[in-house]
Each structure stands twice: as structure tokens, then as C-alpha cells.
Design a protein around this motif. Sequence first.
Motif, short mmCIF file in Angstrom:
data_model
loop_
_atom_site.label_atom_id
_atom_site.label_comp_id
_atom_site.label_asym_id
_atom_site.label_seq_id
_atom_site.Cartn_x
_atom_site.Cartn_y
_atom_site.Cartn_z
N UNK A 1 -30.28 -17.61 23.16
CA UNK A 1 -30.58 -16.24 22.75
C UNK A 1 -30.63 -16.11 21.24
N UNK A 2 -29.65 -16.70 20.57
CA UNK A 2 -29.57 -16.56 19.12
C UNK A 2 -30.73 -17.25 18.41
N UNK B 1 -13.70 -10.73 25.99
CA UNK B 1 -14.86 -9.86 26.25
C UNK B 1 -15.51 -10.27 27.56
N UNK B 2 -16.14 -9.31 28.21
CA UNK B 2 -16.99 -9.64 29.35
C UNK B 2 -18.24 -10.36 28.87
N UNK C 1 -24.18 -10.67 23.77
CA UNK C 1 -25.21 -10.51 22.74
C UNK C 1 -25.20 -9.12 22.11
N UNK C 2 -24.78 -8.15 22.86
CA UNK C 2 -24.85 -6.79 22.34
C UNK C 2 -23.70 -6.47 21.40
N UNK D 1 -20.97 -9.00 16.14
CA UNK D 1 -19.75 -9.09 15.32
C UNK D 1 -19.76 -10.37 14.49
N UNK D 2 -20.24 -11.44 15.09
CA UNK D 2 -20.36 -12.69 14.33
C UNK D 2 -21.30 -12.49 13.14
#
Length: 987
Positions: free
Chosen positions: A428-429, A567-568, A573-574, A579-580
Amino acid sequence: MSTELDKTFDPAAIEAKWYQHWEQNGLFRPARPDAEPFTIVNPPPNVTGSLHIGHALDNTLQDVVIRYERLRGKDALWVVGTDHAGIATQMVVERQLEQRQDKRTNYSREDFIAKVREWKEESGGTITRQLRRLGCSMDWSREQFTMDEHFTKAVLKVFVDLYNKGLIYRDKRLVNWDPKLKTAISDLEVETQTISGGFWHFKYPLADGFTTAEGKDYLVVATTRPETMLADMAVAVHPSDERYASVVGKEIIQPITGRRFKVVADEHADPELGSGCVKITPGHDFNDFEVGKRAGIAPGEMLNMLDAEANVCQTADGLVPEEFLGLHRFRRDGVDGARELVVARMKELGFLIPHVTKDKEGNEVEHDAEPRQIATPFGDRGGVVIEPWLTDQWYVNAAELAKKPIEAVKSGEVEIVPKTWEKTFFNWMENIQPWCVSRQLWWGHRIPAWFGPIKDGETTRWHHEDTSKNKVFVAENHDALIAQVKGYYGAEREFVEVDSLLDMFNAHSGVASEDFMREHGGKIPLVRDPDVLDTWFSSALWPFATLGWPERTDLLEKHYPNDLLISGFDILFFWDARMLMAGYFNMGQRPWNKLYLHGLVRAADGQKMSKSKGNVVDPLGLIDQYGADALRFFMCAMESQGRDIKMDEKRIEGYRNFATKLWNATRFCQSNGIGASTTIAAPEAKLAVNQWIIGEVQQTFEALDAAMAELRFDAAANTIYHFVWDRFCDWYLELIKPVLSPLPLAGGAGGGPETNDGGSAPTPNPSREREGEWSAQEETRAVAGWALDQILVMLHPFMPFITEELWHAQGERPYELILAKWPNPRASVSKDATDAIDWVIELTTNVRSARNELGIAPGAKLAAFCPAPSGLARSTIERSAAAIERLARLTPVTMGEAPAGPAMQVTAGEDVFVIPLEGIIDIAAEKARLEKALATSEKEAKSLEGRLSNPAFAEKAKPEAVEKARTDLAYHQGEVERLTAALARLG
């Protein structure tokens, strides 16, 4: 002194009491300025939200970790707060207005926002109260809200910094547009539903007499959205499709609008799908948008045929027939929409290709469209079909911001657990798209941007149709804005702020600003961007803005980076990835060291929970029924490194029974004078049973530490569960009953007077006990009290309420359990002693199992023979014959050969015991019963093996049916093994 416990464990009676005590006394964040920090932040729930089962899982896991680290002496900070939830909150308040026949637009923006804040203060704390019921030990004294003043300051700074570095920009692109809410929404807020629809086929005539290789003067296009042809701008065919090679680059005509456009070659068109021709509407389809760009159509030139409410509007080329203008895209309220009218007109013009079927008599029947089940995007809050819509929005260059997070995960600087999620993260990233961060709402962080007329020589001009050509000013505050404005227009120029660009354009034709300026004394008009920022933009700053950033606070210096994020996986990604990005951009380092991704809580049959299916489980109802401790323990025991959890109320009930078991065990201890321990290190112990339990405590806390280090919540929960239930309650308390008894026992372990004095040593009674016997009792009380304390400490992160209650019930304490010290037995125990106890336990377990298999009454005493006893067997039998008789019901135990005849064999370690059965059971009848049961299980197992090995069953059967077949097979295979062993025992 101990406090006598009620006979019945009642969770409700203790939960509210202890939570209020912890919070009011500031025990969730004790003053530990010199301690090693440990920091987690909760995913901020929506201020409109209420606790659902996913929240219960997520927050339970976080609370287990923070309580564990607090017990280990860390300066443990769990940051808590809520998210302003732009769309959800605005909807709540607007619905309230609608109930009063009122609406948002009757108010100024400022007045409406004031109403939202009023609602938040009165009704926005539901979920935080519910988190307290779950037992979450958050630092409520520092509760955050994403619309707090300090947080807003951080949000504006980040936006301006990103803009100044060219990482935020305005662009015309397609967005997910919700026509009900009239705003762009994120992918996370889009729900795909499968609905009944149609697949229409149409002819588009080629222009200027051109034909295909097959001699046709038209191309056939198929679509599930015929209304969008009003904004078609191309037809695409695959570059290798020879059927259409002769017409690529040629013009084709859209029959209704008469618009001429090109046939383009693009790999998006699949030659194997339908005719191989695809109509391209770049202003209303995400794939078409990309095709259009590749064909050389600039986003600013792409046609838009719908307004914000999904009603047909005129396209820039003016070719949409007037009869379509103002129609909704679909039929509604009994009135045909643009879709229906487009199909009707194409049919009238002879360009609709009917779908032909046959009736029961074999006659051909024509239909306008082929019926299809179509995956359709809906807004999760507006509840209407999402429209891809071409608008000017603010975007973040996510691809640039993603570079450092990608490097961090690849290098191991940031660890993702389970590691299997890394592949998804990188995919994704590394293919990330620009992030649309503007929303067309009133509630939220307003974008700090102003539009002004562009300088054109000595004059200024507004650009209405392409607002990107106007001057943009981005500033954190009013002073910075003034400085920029005067720097651009001149220090002597003054300006006036206008809240609506549209109002100004409507009043002044949207071309020149001179009329407006004359009306305002020559002041330059500045129009504030009306949009607000996507909620995820502000929550991306959570790990550092909650600690005081952009100020360099002591809290920030100590607690950033955070240690862990739980986190779930569904918000990887959202929120997590963003945050990263924000952490590396704003702080220059990672936001946290480790990211743990848990799964979803599913219904018992494995289906995803949803209100429409009626399978949603209310965690508060479960807490009411079984207590928060039982629900929390269930969540931990079932959480296995990110795998989904199947809801199982029976297991929650089982963990309520586990709490009751501990409650009753503590009552037993109290009734036998066992109270609070005064030592962290294990007391001195000489008795084998006491050395054994000390060793078991040591092994348990070592296993617990190892599991927590790896975030194996299931392993940690099951470790403490089996120690409490199996080792302490079922065995240790049973083994020490003779020691605590006032009656003399064999082996030199006598009894003493029963007491209930909180564990202080009672005065010896020379008339009833010898000194050595009394010392054994005193030692046992000390060790038992210590072992129970260690249980309460180790179990506390998982079951905080019952453990705190029992901790205080056992006697006076210098501190609360929540602030106790993690176990550190610092003891060495005799292996011979612990081996002896393990040997007795194994013998007893195996004898009880064999009795059960053969239907022998549990209380029946059986003779036993050990033909070749080991040294361990000899010494243990000699010293613990009474315990073996009491627990295993074996008496006498003879070290020698057994007499001939039917018998069963049981083992303990390397020792084999022969137990004669003559006169105990009907051997023949028992064999017949076992053989019949064995045949039944063998037949069932064979049938199930055949069913599961059939590929058709695995592919076509429902997942729950396949799972049940596997469960049944495992059961019958186990029965075959058990029954075969039982028959073997009978000889």
C-alpha cells in the motif's frame, strides 16, 4: 486483618467501587519522575461513539499492557482522548435540528459550531464512561480532544509546514463524493454493497464514414451507469485488439449529446470482456480518470455532469440537452432520473442493443438490460451511492511522506506484529495515492487558507472557472496572513475577509474584483477557504500533539516516541501509517517503536458483525451479565497474533466461573488462616508441596513475561489461567489440606488450630500439636499466602477488579494492587521435592482418567501394584502414602507383582501401576460397551475424512459447515484413541 468475603462472587458490586477509587486517587498515573517511561496512546474513539465489541478488544489489550508495565515499576502513561469526528458529529447535531424543523443553514457557521460544542459537552462523553466500565486505566487527568485549543494549534502548524515544503497542494481530481452529506469522504467511509442492477449495451457511431475491421460503422459499449454518457470524452480499446486498430485515433459520436471524441488505445480495455470497447467518462469514474490523463485530457478539461447533490448540470461544452438538466442521476420519489431518460432516448434513437432471453415456451423476449448483481459504493453515514466527482481539493503528497516509514519498517526501526502484515503495508505504501484532506463541512479544523485576486499588472483579477489561478495564502494565524497579503499586494493596501467565494462571484460575475473593491473602499477581498480538514489528518498527530507539541514540553521529551501502538488492522492505512508519516515529518523520528495489529471480533459463526445481519454483540450487556473481568479475559485468551476472534458467550461464562473459582479459593485460604503476605521474595520452605508451588509460581511468571514480551496475549492469559485453576486451586490447595488439618498425619506433617486472623502465627497448643507439626502449618500458611498474592499480581492486568478486591480482603496493605510490584520469587527449590509432587499429580490424574474411561466410581478405593518402582516412586510412596490414598484413592500400594486376572495399567513418569479389576466392574459388559462406542466413532471419523477430502465439499459448503466437520472429525479421532486405550487397559 483480612475482610471476610461474601459467599457469592458478584462482579457488579466491586467494579464501580474500585474504578472510582483508582481514578479519584490518581492511581492510573502515579508520580514516578525517575522511572523508565512506557507510553501508549489509545486510538481516539469518535466523540459520537459508544463502546462496541471492537473497542472492547482494542482497549482491553492496551489496558493489559499498561497495567503490566505499571506493575513492573515503569512511568506508565496511557494517553486518552476522543476524536471530533467531523462528519459523524455534524450529522448528529443536524439530525437534532431536523427534529425541531430547523436546519444548519439557518445559522451562521460560528453559531452552528457553538451548538456542536454544546452537544459535545452534554452528550459527547458516552464512550469515555463506557471505557471506565471496561476497567481502562487511562490518564483521565490529561484527557484530550482533537478540537482542543492546543491541538488545533498543532494541526494548523502541520498544515502550514507541509504547504511551505510543497507537500500540501490544491488539485483537481476525482474524490468519493457523498451527495447526501455534500462532502468528499475517505475510502474508509465507503462501504461496498452488492445490489441488483443492469448491464446496458449501446452503439456509438463512428464519425466521418470510418469502419472497423469487421466493416461496422459503430462500436458497442456496455455500462452499468448509462447516465454518465452525458459526460463521455472517449472510447477505449486495447492496443493489441486488431478488430479496432483501424479506428484508433478516429472520432466517434455520443448519440445524445452529439459530442465528438477520440477512440483511444489503452490497456484498461479488456479484449475478452464484452465487445472490448469501454466508454470513458473521466469526470465520474476513477479508472476512466486515469485513462483520460493517459489520453492527454487534463483534469481541468474533464467534463462534470453532476452538481453536489448528484443532479444533472450543464457540462463545460454545453452539450447536455436541456431536458436532462436538474434531473437526479437515479429514479427517486417515483420520478424517472437521468439514467432512465438516457436509456429511453438511446432506445428511441435505435442505439440500444436489447438483452434477449427466452420464455418458458421458447419465445425470444427483449429486455433493455442484462440483470446484474453490482458491487456499489455507499457512504457509510449518508447511506447513498457514492459518486466519483471531479472537484478542487487539498491533497497531501503521501508518496513523499511514505518514504521514511517504508525505510523504518524495512530496517526494523519500527516493528509490525504480526510480521505477516508487513507485505500488505509495503504494497500500500509503495503504491500510495495523493491523500485528499479537505472536507466540505463546518465542524472540524478549518483549512488555514485564503484566496485573493491574482495581480495582473496594476489591476487584480479573480478567476472563477479555474480557482487554482487565484492567489492562495496559507498562514497559521492572522498576523502571518497580514504579512503575506501586504507582501504580495503592497504594504499600503488593505483587505477585507469574505466568508463565501460563491457569494462574491454571484454578486460580481466572478471575473473582475473592481466592483467589489469599490464597494469596500478599495480593500482587497480575501476569501477564507470554507473547507475543514479530514479527521484523519488531525488524529495522525496524536502521538506527539497530545504530549504538548509544538511546545517542547517535559512530557514530550520523556514520552516520545511512544513505546507501542495497539490497533485494529482495519485502520493500518487510515491512521497507523499516517501517524508514521506525521511522526517522521514533524518530529524527525518514529511515533512508536512497535505496532501491534489485532484482528476483528466476529459472530460465533465466523461472519462479520453488522446491524443489518442482527448479529452485533453489545459488550456492555456482556459486562452486565458476566462482569468486565470475564469479558476482558475472554478477549485476551482468544487474541492470537492478529487472528480474528469468534464470539463465544459460553467461554465468557467459563471465565466468570474462573473468577468464582479464585474467589472461593481465597475464601478457603481465609478460613484456614492464610492472609496477606509481607514479602515479595518467596518464604523459606521445607515441605515438598510448598517448594513445588514456589517453583510453579516462578515458572509461571517467567512464562508470563516471555509471552508479554512477544505480545502473545493468548499465551499470557492461558499461562496464568492454568496455573490458577490447575496448579494452585485443584492441586496445591488440595495437597495442603492435610497440613492445615488439626488431625495428625503420616509423614511428620501434623495440624494446628484453624484460624482466620489474616495470616499471623497463632500460639502453639502443646496439648494438640508437636512443635515440628506446628512449624509445617506456619510455613504452609506463609507460602500459600505468598502464592495467592503472586496470583493476584500476575492476574491483575487481565482481571483488575476481582484481583484488587481480593488483594485488600486478604489483609492490610501498604499500597493498592494496581501499584504492587511484579513477582520476583528469588528462590531455589529442591528438584527432588518438586519431582515428587509432579509424580503424585501425574499418578492421580492418570488414575482418575482411567476410572472415568471404565466407569469406576470416583470414590472406590483400588489396590495398586508397582512391579518395578523407580527410586522416585519408592521414596514418594513411603512419604506420601496418605496423600496418594486420599487423592488417587489407591490403597494399598504394593511394590511388587500384581496377581493374575483382569487389570488396568496406569503410568506416572517411568513407573507402571497395575490395578486389578476383578470384582470392581463387569469386564465383559465393559468391553462390549467400549467396542460398540469405538466402532461408532471409527465409522463417523471415516465418513468425515471422506467428506473433508472431497474438494467439492470444501469449495461449495458454507465455511461454518466445513469448520463443524473438522471439529467433529477431531472429536471422533480423539474418541477412537481414548476408547482403544481403555480397551487395552482391560487386557
